[in-house]
Design a protein around this motif. Structure first.
Motif, mmCIF file in Angstrom:
data_model
loop_
_atom_site.group_PDB
_atom_site.id
_atom_site.type_symbol
_atom_site.label_atom_id
_atom_site.label_comp_id
_atom_site.label_asym_id
_atom_site.label_seq_id
_atom_site.Cartn_x
_atom_site.Cartn_y
_atom_site.Cartn_z
ATOM 1 N N SER A 124 0.847 -1.195 0.000
ATOM 2 C CA SER A 124 0.000 0.000 0.000
ATOM 3 C C SER A 124 0.879 1.241 0.000
ATOM 4 C CB SER A 124 -0.931 -0.003 1.223
ATOM 5 O OG SER A 124 -0.177 0.039 2.432
ATOM 6 N N ARG A 125 0.250 2.392 -0.200
ATOM 7 C CA ARG A 125 0.990 3.660 -0.182
ATOM 8 C C ARG A 125 0.059 4.768 0.287
ATOM 9 N NH1 ARG A 125 -0.796 6.539 -4.553
ATOM 10 N NH2 ARG A 125 -1.626 5.356 -6.333
ATOM 11 N N GLN A 126 0.664 5.864 0.736
ATOM 12 C CA GLN A 126 -0.124 6.998 1.215
ATOM 13 C C GLN A 126 -0.751 7.762 0.054
ATOM 14 O OE1 GLN A 126 -0.222 6.248 4.993
ATOM 15 N NE2 GLN A 126 -1.099 8.178 4.283
ATOM 16 N N MET A 127 -2.037 8.090 0.226
ATOM 17 C CA MET A 127 -2.724 8.948 -0.730
ATOM 18 C C MET A 127 -2.610 10.407 -0.308
ATOM 19 S SD MET A 127 -6.168 6.652 -1.276
ATOM 20 C CE MET A 127 -6.795 7.653 -2.627
ATOM 21 N N VAL A 128 -2.500 10.614 1.012
ATOM 22 C CA VAL A 128 -2.336 11.949 1.596
ATOM 23 C C VAL A 128 -1.300 11.826 2.706
ATOM 24 C CG1 VAL A 128 -4.706 12.678 1.083
ATOM 25 C CG2 VAL A 128 -4.207 11.529 3.246
ATOM 26 N N ILE A 129 -0.925 12.950 3.304
ATOM 27 C CA ILE A 129 -0.005 12.897 4.442
ATOM 28 C C ILE A 129 -0.638 12.076 5.559
ATOM 29 C CG2 ILE A 129 1.130 14.272 6.230
ATOM 30 C CD1 ILE A 129 1.339 16.542 4.195
ATOM 31 N N ASN A 130 0.131 11.174 6.126
ATOM 32 C CA ASN A 130 -0.377 10.293 7.173
ATOM 33 C C ASN A 130 -0.621 11.088 8.458
ATOM 34 O OD1 ASN A 130 -0.963 8.271 8.982
ATOM 35 N ND2 ASN A 130 1.059 7.313 8.908
ATOM 36 N N SER A 155 -12.040 9.344 8.842
ATOM 37 C CA SER A 155 -12.720 8.400 7.943
ATOM 38 C C SER A 155 -13.201 9.098 6.675
ATOM 39 C CB SER A 155 -13.900 7.739 8.658
ATOM 40 O OG SER A 155 -14.919 8.693 8.936
ATOM 41 N N ALA A 156 -13.223 10.433 6.697
ATOM 42 C CA ALA A 156 -13.615 11.184 5.501
ATOM 43 C C ALA A 156 -12.506 11.182 4.450
ATOM 44 C CB ALA A 156 -13.965 12.621 5.881
ATOM 45 N N ILE A 157 -11.288 10.813 4.865
ATOM 46 C CA ILE A 157 -10.160 10.752 3.931
ATOM 47 C C ILE A 157 -10.283 9.490 3.083
ATOM 48 C CG2 ILE A 157 -7.648 10.596 3.741
ATOM 49 C CD1 ILE A 157 -7.437 11.925 6.464
ATOM 50 N N ASP A 158 -10.046 9.611 1.790
ATOM 51 C CA ASP A 158 -10.026 8.422 0.941
ATOM 52 C C ASP A 158 -8.906 7.491 1.399
ATOM 53 O OD1 ASP A 158 -12.133 9.206 -0.626
ATOM 54 O OD2 ASP A 158 -10.879 10.174 -2.142
ATOM 55 N N GLY A 159 -9.130 6.204 1.250
ATOM 56 C CA GLY A 159 -8.111 5.238 1.624
ATOM 57 C C GLY A 159 -8.474 4.498 2.902
ATOM 58 N N ALA A 160 -7.535 3.689 3.368
ATOM 59 C CA ALA A 160 -7.785 2.781 4.484
ATOM 60 C C ALA A 160 -6.996 3.167 5.726
ATOM 61 C CB ALA A 160 -7.413 1.353 4.080
ATOM 62 N N PHE A 161 -7.525 2.740 6.881
ATOM 63 C CA PHE A 161 -6.764 2.764 8.122
ATOM 64 C C PHE A 161 -5.961 1.465 8.194
ATOM 65 C CE2 PHE A 161 -10.349 5.509 9.061
ATOM 66 C CZ PHE A 161 -9.816 6.516 9.853
ATOM 67 N N ALA A 172 -3.588 6.364 8.153
ATOM 68 C CA ALA A 172 -4.917 6.579 7.576
ATOM 69 C C ALA A 172 -4.699 7.153 6.188
ATOM 70 C CB ALA A 172 -5.740 7.528 8.435
ATOM 71 N N GLY A 173 -5.710 7.053 5.330
ATOM 72 C CA GLY A 173 -5.558 7.545 3.965
ATOM 73 C C GLY A 173 -4.596 6.711 3.149
ATOM 74 N N ARG A 174 -4.629 5.400 3.380
ATOM 75 C CA ARG A 174 -3.689 4.489 2.721
ATOM 76 C C ARG A 174 -4.343 3.853 1.496
ATOM 77 N NH1 ARG A 174 1.833 4.347 3.723
ATOM 78 N NH2 ARG A 174 2.669 2.340 3.045
ATOM 79 N N TYR A 175 -3.683 3.949 0.353
ATOM 80 C CA TYR A 175 -4.167 3.313 -0.871
ATOM 81 C C TYR A 175 -3.716 1.861 -0.882
ATOM 82 C CZ TYR A 175 -4.552 2.073 -5.814
ATOM 83 O OH TYR A 175 -4.853 1.441 -6.994
ATOM 84 N N LEU A 176 -4.668 0.952 -1.033
ATOM 85 C CA LEU A 176 -4.358 -0.478 -1.046
ATOM 86 C C LEU A 176 -4.121 -0.908 -2.483
ATOM 87 C CD1 LEU A 176 -7.079 -1.672 1.502
ATOM 88 C CD2 LEU A 176 -4.713 -0.983 1.964
ATOM 89 N N GLY A 177 -2.864 -1.147 -2.814
ATOM 90 C CA GLY A 177 -2.512 -1.440 -4.198
ATOM 91 C C GLY A 177 -2.800 -2.858 -4.631
ATOM 92 N N ALA A 178 -3.074 -3.736 -3.669
ATOM 93 C CA ALA A 178 -3.297 -5.144 -4.012
ATOM 94 C C ALA A 178 -4.762 -5.358 -4.347
ATOM 95 C CB ALA A 178 -2.881 -6.034 -2.845
ATOM 96 N N ALA A 179 -5.163 -4.956 -5.534
ATOM 97 C CA ALA A 179 -6.568 -5.085 -5.935
ATOM 98 C C ALA A 179 -6.890 -6.518 -6.315
ATOM 99 C CB ALA A 179 -6.873 -4.154 -7.096
#
Length: 243
Positions: A124-130, A155-161, A172-179
């Motif tokens: 995964s990677r950050q979509m915004v500042i953690n 929780s309003a931030i896109d992405g995962a905790f 928080a705001g973590r993009y999960l790259g393993a689709a």
């Protein structure tokens, strides 16, 4: 209530939120599995009723070793080896509460990924500042009730905790790259569910996903939905009668 659970670990305390009867049974099964009170393959008898009427009116027999309306998959082996049971219970309670009450009158849609944090961060990677970076671990412990409203806001931030197996919020705001492949989950479910299936198929993590459109909560393990907890429909309001 927590004191009661400590005195007798066999007692499960469910969230004080309006839920369907079936959802309560599903949550009880999940928590009992997480705490190793029961095991896959056990046969459980549930007795339930309406609090308002102070009566018991339903008996349900469930074989946890078979796929059913309660457990849509049998992929929850070694569940408690992945996540601390108390951490799982806390996150599940938070997810159910957020699904029910939302944020500022609007529905919440988010993902909580628990356990196997090293591999989860790798895929995964950050979509915004953690927003949790730089804080002491104890300040980011999911068991801290003072954090609940902070989590609701983020929780309003896109992405995962991303939450460690012992309950520390790493990001928080973590993009999960393993689709996951879209045909591996039921039709009609969106990108959050595809991402949850994907990250749990490549790691040993558990993902708890809130659907923004329906408020349903789904738990993923090994790339599959293990349990679906439906949001309760609002009680119909009484229609005033004019004479």
């Amino acid at each position: 209530m927590k004191e009661i659970e400590k005195l007798n670990p066999q007692i499960l305390i469910l969230p004080k939120i309006s839920m369907t009867r079936m959802s309560r049974i599903k949550i009880a099964v999940m928590l009992a599995l997480a705490k190793k009170i029961i095991a896959m393959g056990d046969i459980i008898v549930f007795i339930s009723g309406l609090t308002e009427l102070a009566t018991l009116d339903t008996i349900l027999l469930i074989d946890t070793g078979k796929e059913s309306e309660i457990l849509t998959s049998r992929e929850m082996t070694n569940f408690s080896d992945t996540v601390n049971p108390e951490v799982f219970q806390q996150v599940l309670n938070i997810a159910i509460e957020f699904a029910s009450s939302g944020r500022e009158g609007k529905p919440i849609g988010t993902i909580f990924v628990l356990g196997d944090e090293d591999h989860v961060m790798q895929f995964s990677r950050q979509m915004v500042i953690n927003p949790f970076k730089g804080y002491e671990s104890e300040e980011c412990n999911i068991m801290n009730p003072a954090l609940r409203e902070t989590i609701r806001e983020f929780s309003a931030i896109d992405g995962a905790f991303v939450i460690s197996h012992d309950g520390y919020i790493l990001a928080a705001g973590r993009y999960l790259g393993a689709a996951s492949e879209e045909d591996s989950i039921p039709r009609g479910l969106g990108s959050r569910h595809i991402a949850s299936a994907g990250i749990t198929s490549l790691t040993g993590a558990v993902a708890i996903t809130i659907s923004e459109s329906t408020g349903d909560v789904r738990i993923f393990k090994n790339g599959k939905i293990f349990v679906e907890i439906e949001k309760a429909s609002p009680s119909p309001k009484a229609i005033p009668v004019h004479h």
